[in-house]
Design a protein around this motif. Sequence first.
Motif, PDB file in Angstrom:
ATOM      1  N   ILE A  24      19.785 -27.189  -1.874  1.00  0.00           N
ATOM      2  CA  ILE A  24      19.080 -26.887  -3.220  1.00  0.00           C
ATOM      3  C   ILE A  24      19.301 -28.247  -4.122  1.00  0.00           C
ATOM      4  O   ILE A  24      18.492 -28.835  -4.607  1.00  0.00           O
ATOM      5  N   ALA A  25      20.576 -28.543  -4.204  1.00  0.00           N
ATOM      6  CA  ALA A  25      20.852 -29.544  -5.267  1.00  0.00           C
ATOM      7  C   ALA A  25      21.017 -31.022  -4.193  1.00  0.00           C
ATOM      8  O   ALA A  25      20.824 -32.091  -4.889  1.00  0.00           O
ATOM      9  N   GLY A  26      20.772 -31.002  -2.983  1.00  0.00           N
ATOM     10  CA  GLY A  26      20.836 -32.176  -2.263  1.00  0.00           C
ATOM     11  C   GLY A  26      22.003 -33.106  -2.296  1.00  0.00           C
ATOM     12  O   GLY A  26      22.111 -34.355  -2.370  1.00  0.00           O
ATOM     13  N   LEU A  27      23.033 -32.403  -2.553  1.00  0.00           N
ATOM     14  CA  LEU A  27      24.244 -33.070  -2.700  1.00  0.00           C
ATOM     15  C   LEU A  27      24.964 -33.762  -1.354  1.00  0.00           C
ATOM     16  O   LEU A  27      24.428 -33.113  -0.315  1.00  0.00           O
ATOM     17  N   LYS A  28      25.686 -34.741  -1.511  1.00  0.00           N
ATOM     18  CA  LYS A  28      26.288 -35.294   0.052  1.00  0.00           C
ATOM     19  C   LYS A  28      27.837 -34.869  -0.063  1.00  0.00           C
ATOM     20  O   LYS A  28      28.416 -34.960  -1.134  1.00  0.00           O
ATOM     21  N   ALA A  29      28.430 -34.713   1.111  1.00  0.00           N
ATOM     22  CA  ALA A  29      29.680 -34.314   1.393  1.00  0.00           C
ATOM     23  C   ALA A  29      30.369 -35.535   1.511  1.00  0.00           C
ATOM     24  O   ALA A  29      30.900 -36.006   2.493  1.00  0.00           O
ATOM     25  N   ASP A  30      30.639 -36.099   0.298  1.00  0.00           N
ATOM     26  CA  ASP A  30      31.303 -37.588   0.328  1.00  0.00           C
ATOM     27  C   ASP A  30      32.781 -37.576  -0.459  1.00  0.00           C
ATOM     28  O   ASP A  30      33.194 -38.631  -0.802  1.00  0.00           O
ATOM     29  N   THR A  62       9.478 -21.333 -10.071  1.00  0.00           N
ATOM     30  CA  THR A  62       9.099 -23.001  -9.829  1.00  0.00           C
ATOM     31  C   THR A  62      10.332 -23.884 -10.147  1.00  0.00           C
ATOM     32  O   THR A  62      10.185 -24.852  -9.390  1.00  0.00           O
ATOM     33  N   GLN A  63      11.572 -23.384 -10.634  1.00  0.00           N
ATOM     34  CA  GLN A  63      12.485 -24.276 -10.909  1.00  0.00           C
ATOM     35  C   GLN A  63      13.707 -23.930  -9.960  1.00  0.00           C
ATOM     36  O   GLN A  63      13.862 -22.711  -9.518  1.00  0.00           O
ATOM     37  N   PRO A  64      14.591 -24.849  -9.683  1.00  0.00           N
ATOM     38  CA  PRO A  64      15.873 -24.587  -8.981  1.00  0.00           C
ATOM     39  C   PRO A  64      16.928 -23.921  -9.506  1.00  0.00           C
ATOM     40  O   PRO A  64      17.999 -24.170  -9.662  1.00  0.00           O
ATOM     41  N   ILE A  65      16.412 -22.846 -10.219  1.00  0.00           N
ATOM     42  CA  ILE A  65      17.499 -22.086 -11.056  1.00  0.00           C
ATOM     43  C   ILE A  65      17.787 -20.919 -10.489  1.00  0.00           C
ATOM     44  O   ILE A  65      16.897 -19.992 -10.181  1.00  0.00           O
ATOM     45  N   TYR A  66      18.969 -20.561  -9.820  1.00  0.00           N
ATOM     46  CA  TYR A  66      19.404 -19.215  -9.035  1.00  0.00           C
ATOM     47  C   TYR A  66      20.481 -18.503 -10.046  1.00  0.00           C
ATOM     48  O   TYR A  66      21.081 -19.150 -10.569  1.00  0.00           O
ATOM     49  N   ALA A  67      20.682 -17.259  -9.737  1.00  0.00           N
ATOM     50  CA  ALA A  67      21.637 -16.445 -10.227  1.00  0.00           C
ATOM     51  C   ALA A  67      22.036 -15.403  -9.449  1.00  0.00           C
ATOM     52  O   ALA A  67      21.325 -14.648  -8.751  1.00  0.00           O
ATOM     53  N   LEU A  68      23.369 -14.984  -9.557  1.00  0.00           N
ATOM     54  CA  LEU A  68      24.013 -14.064  -8.739  1.00  0.00           C
ATOM     55  C   LEU A  68      24.571 -12.982  -9.408  1.00  0.00           C
ATOM     56  O   LEU A  68      25.522 -13.492 -10.197  1.00  0.00           O
ATOM     57  N   GLN A  69      24.312 -11.688  -9.171  1.00  0.00           N
ATOM     58  CA  GLN A  69      25.162 -10.805  -9.864  1.00  0.00           C
ATOM     59  C   GLN A  69      26.838 -10.659  -9.282  1.00  0.00           C
ATOM     60  O   GLN A  69      27.853 -10.220  -9.838  1.00  0.00           O
ATOM     61  N   PHE A  70      26.930 -10.937  -7.994  1.00  0.00           N
ATOM     62  CA  PHE A  70      27.996 -10.952  -7.536  1.00  0.00           C
ATOM     63  C   PHE A  70      28.796 -12.184  -7.292  1.00  0.00           C
ATOM     64  O   PHE A  70      28.290 -13.093  -7.780  1.00  0.00           O
ATOM     65  N   PRO A  83      19.415 -28.341 -10.525  1.00  0.00           N
ATOM     66  CA  PRO A  83      19.548 -27.006 -10.279  1.00  0.00           C
ATOM     67  C   PRO A  83      20.767 -26.489 -10.782  1.00  0.00           C
ATOM     68  O   PRO A  83      21.815 -27.097 -11.298  1.00  0.00           O
ATOM     69  N   ILE A  84      20.761 -25.077 -11.297  1.00  0.00           N
ATOM     70  CA  ILE A  84      21.607 -24.112 -11.900  1.00  0.00           C
ATOM     71  C   ILE A  84      21.758 -22.980 -10.983  1.00  0.00           C
ATOM     72  O   ILE A  84      20.933 -22.519 -10.667  1.00  0.00           O
ATOM     73  N   LEU A  85      23.377 -22.832 -11.134  1.00  0.00           N
ATOM     74  CA  LEU A  85      23.506 -21.443 -10.353  1.00  0.00           C
ATOM     75  C   LEU A  85      24.436 -20.738 -11.179  1.00  0.00           C
ATOM     76  O   LEU A  85      25.419 -21.331 -11.722  1.00  0.00           O
ATOM     77  N   GLY A  86      23.954 -19.269 -11.485  1.00  0.00           N
ATOM     78  CA  GLY A  86      24.884 -18.719 -12.512  1.00  0.00           C
ATOM     79  C   GLY A  86      25.284 -17.568 -11.731  1.00  0.00           C
ATOM     80  O   GLY A  86      24.875 -17.017 -11.161  1.00  0.00           O
TER      81      GLY A  86
END
Length: 512
Positions: free
Chosen positions: A189-195, A160-168, A76-79
């Motif tokens: 989205i990325a399935g991370l764990k809070a470890d 189709t892919q976990p690619i997100y982008a925000l203008q703000f 996953p990518i977040l821009g």
Amino acid sequence: MHNKVLILDFGSQYTQLIARTIRSQNVYCEIHPYLMDAESINDFAASAIILSGSPFSITNKNAPHPNQAIWNLGIPILGICYGMQLISANWGGEVHAALKREYGFAELYVSDSKDVLFDGLKQTEQVWMSHGDALSKLPECFDILAKTDNSPHAAIKHKTQPIYALQFHPEVVHTPCGKKIIANFLFRIAGLKADWTPGSFISESIKLIRDKVGEKKVILGLSGGVDSTVAAMLLYKAIGNQLIPIFVDTGLMRYNEANRVKELFASYPDLNIRYVDAGTSFLSKLKDVSDPEQKRKIIGSEFINVFDKVAKEYSDAEFLAQGTLYPDVIESVSFAGPSATIKSHHNVGGLPDKMKLKLVEPLRELFKDEVREVGASLGLPDSLVQRHPFPGPGLAVRIIGAVDIHKVQLLQQVDDIFISELYSSDLYNKTWQAFAVLLPVHSVGVMGDERTYDQVCALRAVNSIDGMTADWTELPHSFLKRVSNRISNEVKGISRVVFDISSKPPSTIEWE
Ligand code: XMP
């Protein structure tokens, strides 16, 4: 170690805030310059990538671009802001320079509230905009998730892919739902764990320290402040008596500091601290020196001399431990990579060649508040963990002009009154840092029937998160009055007290 986020920095003033927002949700992340090469990106093995904002326009031919390898990782990518323009450009969208820069609050209208990125958000939310460029054509493989009045593409997502982008900017406090959006990206989205917790940090660090140090001895400069004390306890847990903590009394410390440190460590008798009284030599080297940078250099080299001397007594001393923190590391590496470093930090420049010791920096990945949490987990008392920061060069940078023992003693008395009054008024923990400064100014006063011509001191109190920016603290007038009265009555040599009302920027926290 997987389960971590890579933040690629394109030079935004907010990049550190992205890291803080992620770390505050117990997920480990690191900021790297956008130039990071393919091999390093692969080795880092991130579970997700965030592309930061930037002061650059992507329409500029010198605009910074990441290594192409990031688009093929399948993670996953977040821009964010400029990061959105990069994502769009990669998938064939078009970006234009908007006629007017959009800066400030905007209403976000969520058009696809079923998407997990916006799970838990209201239909309309307040967000913070700060951009010149905007998307003029959405890439075909992307959908719109949200709009604002000025931005038809305020949030978009790959079909189709976990690619997100925000203008703000979700990372700033002016976007109240931002933390939730970032949490959705991390966990849903990325399935991370809070470890990433103080406990996990401590056990991981102990392993790393043992691997690095082996059977060798480690010298540590212990100042009695939060960072070096937490570093000492961590190292002590990892390597026990291989640690040689040295408390160097520079003669430039707060009032009664050496005794306070002795008391603090009295309950750790097998932490064998060496106390070196070096006040005379520090003060003689500083005689007649007024330039702040010169003072810092002299003090830095005196510290090295003391450590060097002690190291010679131990033939198996191979390491020097320092309490370097993450903001020091980030501030020293520009987003354009080490070749464009703007500012080098006293802790990060490495050691002089003549010193044969290698560095161990167990807190290098932590922000100050995280160091405090680790300190608390290590069982250090609250009075230590919540202590205000104190600069390595000590009172030398709070005495404006040349330093001598008389001025040091004067400032110690003033500072001690200010700090103890903060404690007794329950204001100490509500202030991020407070101290007194001795000015090279004399002013006329009257004491009894006598005219005086004594020195002026300034009181400084600031609120901050990590010292990078700060506001002056609005201490109650009745409190300031009491402190000023006590200083004028009790400290012979001070005839006037002023309170500093400057914020950072444009001022710095310290006066020198
Ligand atoms: P400034 O004055 O740069 O300070 O706004 C930000 C924070 O850093 C501390 N500071 C120093 N700490 N060596 C240190 O160990 C230094 O030379 C130094 N200069 C500033 C300052 O006290 C504040 O917390």
